[in-house]
Design an enzyme around this catalytic site. Structure first.
Site, short mmCIF file in Angstrom:
data_model
loop_
_atom_site.label_atom_id
_atom_site.label_comp_id
_atom_site.label_asym_id
_atom_site.label_seq_id
_atom_site.Cartn_x
_atom_site.Cartn_y
_atom_site.Cartn_z
N GLU A 112 0.69 -1.51 -0.38
CA GLU A 112 0.03 0.16 -0.07
C GLU A 112 0.91 1.21 -0.08
OE1 GLU A 112 -2.62 -0.94 3.37
OE2 GLU A 112 -3.72 -2.24 2.10
N GLU A 117 -1.73 -10.07 -6.21
CA GLU A 117 -1.64 -10.99 -7.28
C GLU A 117 -0.64 -10.09 -8.02
OE1 GLU A 117 -4.36 -10.37 -5.57
OE2 GLU A 117 -5.80 -11.18 -5.67
N1 THU Z 1 -5.66 -6.73 -2.54
C1 THU Z 1 -4.47 -7.90 -3.01
O1 THU Z 1 -3.66 -7.12 -2.62
N2 THU Z 1 -5.89 -7.99 -3.73
C2 THU Z 1 -7.00 -8.15 -3.99
O2 THU Z 1 -7.56 -8.83 -4.95
C3 THU Z 1 -8.45 -7.46 -3.03
C4 THU Z 1 -7.71 -6.65 -2.32
C5 THU Z 1 -5.07 -5.89 -1.13
C6 THU Z 1 -5.59 -4.39 -1.76
C7 THU Z 1 -5.45 -3.81 -0.46
O3 THU Z 1 -4.18 -3.28 -0.18
C8 THU Z 1 -6.21 -4.10 0.56
O4 THU Z 1 -6.14 -5.85 -0.05
C9 THU Z 1 -7.58 -3.78 0.61
O5 THU Z 1 -8.01 -3.61 -0.56
#
Ligand code: THU
Length: 118
Positions: free
Chosen positions: A31, A42
């Site tokens: 993030e 992913e």
């Molecule tokens: N997130 C992922 O890494 N993969 C996904 O397919 C769904 C969401 C992460 C993005 C963000 O850092 C956190 O989960 C909350 O949305």
């Protein structure tokens, strides 16, 4: 998943790609204080796969904790699509248990991919 950098959502996600060569590539969400710039697990794993010289996803496992399944977001379904085969499988787990298995076609029917441009 444990290595995720997710100080804003506190939602840690891990991904592992089994590529056509048999190698496994991992990723986690990363993030950012500028929220939209964050990166999904992913996407991280796909970048690792490309850097490793692979271009085909046989299976991808996604791990995240919560009542709801940690399914790939819409953008990541399309990212997976780019490197998918007709039989690419998506495995959804929490930190302990495999909870759901789906094909990419189930998660992204009638998808737009590289062949659409030829
Ligand atoms: N997130 C992922 O890494 N993969 C996904 O397919 C769904 C969401 C992460 C993005 C963000 O850092 C956190 O989960 C909350 O949305």
């Amino acid at each position: 998943m444990k290595l995720a950098y997710a100080p804003y959502s506190n939602f840690q996600v891990g991904a592992a790609i089994l590529s056509e060569s048999g190698r496994i590539y991992c990723g986690c969400n990363v993030e950012n204080a500028a929220y939209p710039v964050g990166c999904c697990a992913e996407a991280s794993a796909i970048s690792a796969m490309i850097m490793g010289g692979d271009t085909r996803i046989v299976a991808i496992a996604v791990a995240g904790i919560g009542n709801a399944l940690c399914t790939p977001c819409g953008g990541c379904r399309q990212r997976i699509r780019e490197f998918a085969t007709d039989s690419t499988v998506i495995l959804i787990s929490d930190n302990q248990t495999l909870r759901h298995t789906a094909t990419l076609t189930e998660l992204l029917p009638l998808s737009f991919g590289p062949d659409n441009l030829s």
